[in-house]
Design an enzyme around this catalytic site. Structure first.
Site, short mmCIF file in Angstrom:
data_model
loop_
_atom_site.label_atom_id
_atom_site.label_comp_id
_atom_site.label_asym_id
_atom_site.label_seq_id
_atom_site.Cartn_x
_atom_site.Cartn_y
_atom_site.Cartn_z
N LYS A 1 0.81 -1.23 0.00
CA LYS A 1 0.00 0.00 0.00
C LYS A 1 0.84 1.28 0.00
CE LYS A 1 -4.34 -1.82 1.77
NZ LYS A 1 -5.44 -1.68 2.74
N ASP B 1 -10.37 2.64 1.35
CA ASP B 1 -10.60 2.03 2.67
C ASP B 1 -11.28 3.03 3.61
OD1 ASP B 1 -9.48 -0.50 2.23
OD2 ASP B 1 -7.45 0.19 2.70
P1 NDP Z 1 -0.94 -3.80 10.51
O1 NDP Z 1 0.06 -4.90 10.56
O2 NDP Z 1 -0.60 -2.54 9.81
O3 NDP Z 1 -1.34 -3.41 12.03
C1 NDP Z 1 -1.60 -4.40 12.98
C2 NDP Z 1 -2.10 -3.76 14.28
O4 NDP Z 1 -2.43 -4.82 15.20
C3 NDP Z 1 -1.07 -2.87 14.99
O5 NDP Z 1 -1.74 -1.85 15.66
C4 NDP Z 1 -0.43 -3.86 15.98
O6 NDP Z 1 0.12 -3.23 17.11
C5 NDP Z 1 -1.65 -4.66 16.39
N1 NDP Z 1 -1.33 -6.00 16.90
C6 NDP Z 1 -0.87 -7.06 16.18
N2 NDP Z 1 -0.73 -8.14 16.98
C7 NDP Z 1 -1.10 -7.76 18.22
C8 NDP Z 1 -1.18 -8.42 19.48
N3 NDP Z 1 -0.84 -9.71 19.60
N4 NDP Z 1 -1.63 -7.73 20.55
C9 NDP Z 1 -1.98 -6.43 20.42
N5 NDP Z 1 -1.92 -5.74 19.25
C10 NDP Z 1 -1.49 -6.40 18.17
O7 NDP Z 1 -2.26 -4.46 9.91
P2 NDP Z 1 -3.50 -3.76 9.19
O8 NDP Z 1 -3.88 -2.54 9.95
O9 NDP Z 1 -3.24 -3.63 7.76
O10 NDP Z 1 -4.64 -4.89 9.34
C11 NDP Z 1 -5.18 -5.21 10.61
C12 NDP Z 1 -6.38 -6.14 10.46
O11 NDP Z 1 -7.39 -5.50 9.70
C13 NDP Z 1 -6.08 -7.45 9.72
O12 NDP Z 1 -6.76 -8.49 10.39
C14 NDP Z 1 -6.65 -7.23 8.34
O13 NDP Z 1 -7.09 -8.43 7.75
C15 NDP Z 1 -7.84 -6.33 8.65
N6 NDP Z 1 -8.20 -5.46 7.51
C16 NDP Z 1 -9.49 -5.45 7.06
C17 NDP Z 1 -9.87 -4.63 6.01
C18 NDP Z 1 -11.28 -4.66 5.51
O14 NDP Z 1 -11.57 -4.11 4.44
N7 NDP Z 1 -12.21 -5.24 6.23
C19 NDP Z 1 -8.92 -3.72 5.35
C20 NDP Z 1 -7.59 -3.78 5.92
C21 NDP Z 1 -7.26 -4.62 6.96
P3 NDP Z 1 1.64 -2.68 17.10
O15 NDP Z 1 1.62 -1.39 16.35
O16 NDP Z 1 1.97 -2.52 18.54
O17 NDP Z 1 2.48 -3.73 16.41
#
Ligand code: NDP
Length: 270
Positions: free
Chosen positions: A66, A103
């Site tokens: 992205k 999005d």
């Molecule tokens: P990113 O990898 O950019 O961000 C992940 C986020 O989750 C961060 O804030 C991270 O925290 C947090 N995180 C990950 N693991 C843990 C954990 N074990 N405990 C606490 N916090 C955690 O991912 P995206 O934002 O791109 O995607 C996130 C979710 O959204 C995915 O499941 C994806 O499939 C879904 N999604 C759905 C869309 C839709 O159209 N419905 C569109 C885009 C995404 P930290 O910063 O501390 O690492």
């Protein structure tokens, strides 16, 4: 001429986008194709050159491309520029790409009615999707509380967005923060590791998990059992797809049909 379209990412095999778009292409009787295209990390620029040679009309872009999509575009929408990510590329002019982020408006469409005067929103997570969502909420006139495991990331995002009325905090204190929230949006990818957040009773409040299918099911089942009105991420997925389709073909497709096809796909019906 057949219009060529697709979704690029790594991994991409399980993407629902081909199902959504192919259905709409069929409904509209368009001469177009939409495929899942595996583009490994680090190969984005070469892939884009191939799409130019093959006269693609556009591609949807998912992880991990992205940011690269934004960098490669000659024309960038103002929103995609602030969010720092694009999920839709369009080749209106051969060899030149336009970048959009659907999005953000897709999330607002999926959320439905919101009232900036009374809604209090807590966003869990500060990753790529949270950036689009927090931006969209700000644009809709709402301030929000963003809670993240890595608090600095949430703080940095709000600073970049100049979101003076929004605040950042630690995810492990979510219970305290969501006590007075009317809407909670879970954008974390915690569901992939099977973790769920224990929620207080949620009567007349909304819990929106932007994940879907088996990943989101345990968290949404728990939220539902606690009395929250629940939404999964399929509505957002279909809404962002509809807005991309509209950029490419100038017409808004049927969201309900897209949603039905996704649910059928996830349930193993064709
Ligand atoms: P990113 O990898 O950019 O961000 C992940 C986020 O989750 C961060 O804030 C991270 O925290 C947090 N995180 C990950 N693991 C843990 C954990 N074990 N405990 C606490 N916090 C955690 O991912 P995206 O934002 O791109 O995607 C996130 C979710 O959204 C995915 O499941 C994806 O499939 C879904 N999604 C759905 C869309 C839709 O159209 N419905 C569109 C885009 C995404 P930290 O910063 O501390 O690492």
């Amino acid at each position: 001429m057949t219009w060529k379209l697709g979704v690029i990412g790594d991994p991409i095999a399980h993407s629902l986008s081909p199902r959504i778009h192919s259905g709409w292409i069929m409904d509209a009787g368009l001469d177009a194709s939409y495929e899942a295209l595996h583009v490994p990390d680090g190969t984005f620029d070469n892939a884009l050159k191939d799409f130019e040679k093959e006269d693609y009309l556009g591609v949807n872009v998912t992880l991990p491309h992205k940011h690269a999509a934004l960098a490669a575009a000659a024309d960038i929408s103002a929103d995609a520029s602030v969010i720092g990510a694009a999920n839709t590329l369009t080749q209106f002019v051969p060899g030149s790409w336009r970048a959009d982020n659907t999005d953000a408006p897709g999330f607002i469409m999926a959320l439905g009615e919101i009232d900036p005067r009374s809604d209090r929103v807590v966003v869990l997570g500060a990753g790529g999707s949270a950036r689009a969502i927090v931006f969209a909420l700000m644009k809709a006139g709402l301030s929000c509380i963003v809670l993240n495991r890595t608090v600095d990331k949430a703080t940095q995002m709000l600073t970049e967005f100049r979101a003076e009325n929004s605040t950042a905090g630690p995810l492990d204190q979510y219970k305290e923060y969501i006590e007075s929230a009317t809407i909670v949006v879970n954008t974390t990818s915690m569901g992939y590791s099977g973790e769920i957040l224990e929620l207080p009773p949620g009567k007349e409040r909304t819990f929106f998990d932007i994940s879907y299918g088996k990943i989101a099911a345990p968290q949404l089942d728990h939220a539902h059992a606690q009395g929250w009105a629940v939404k999964d991420g399929l509505t957002m997925l279909v809404a962002q797809a509809a807005l991309s389709f509209e950029i490419w073909f100038g017409t808004r497709p049927d969201l309900e049909a897209g949603l039905r096809r996704c649910r059928d796909g996830l349930e193993g019906r064709s």
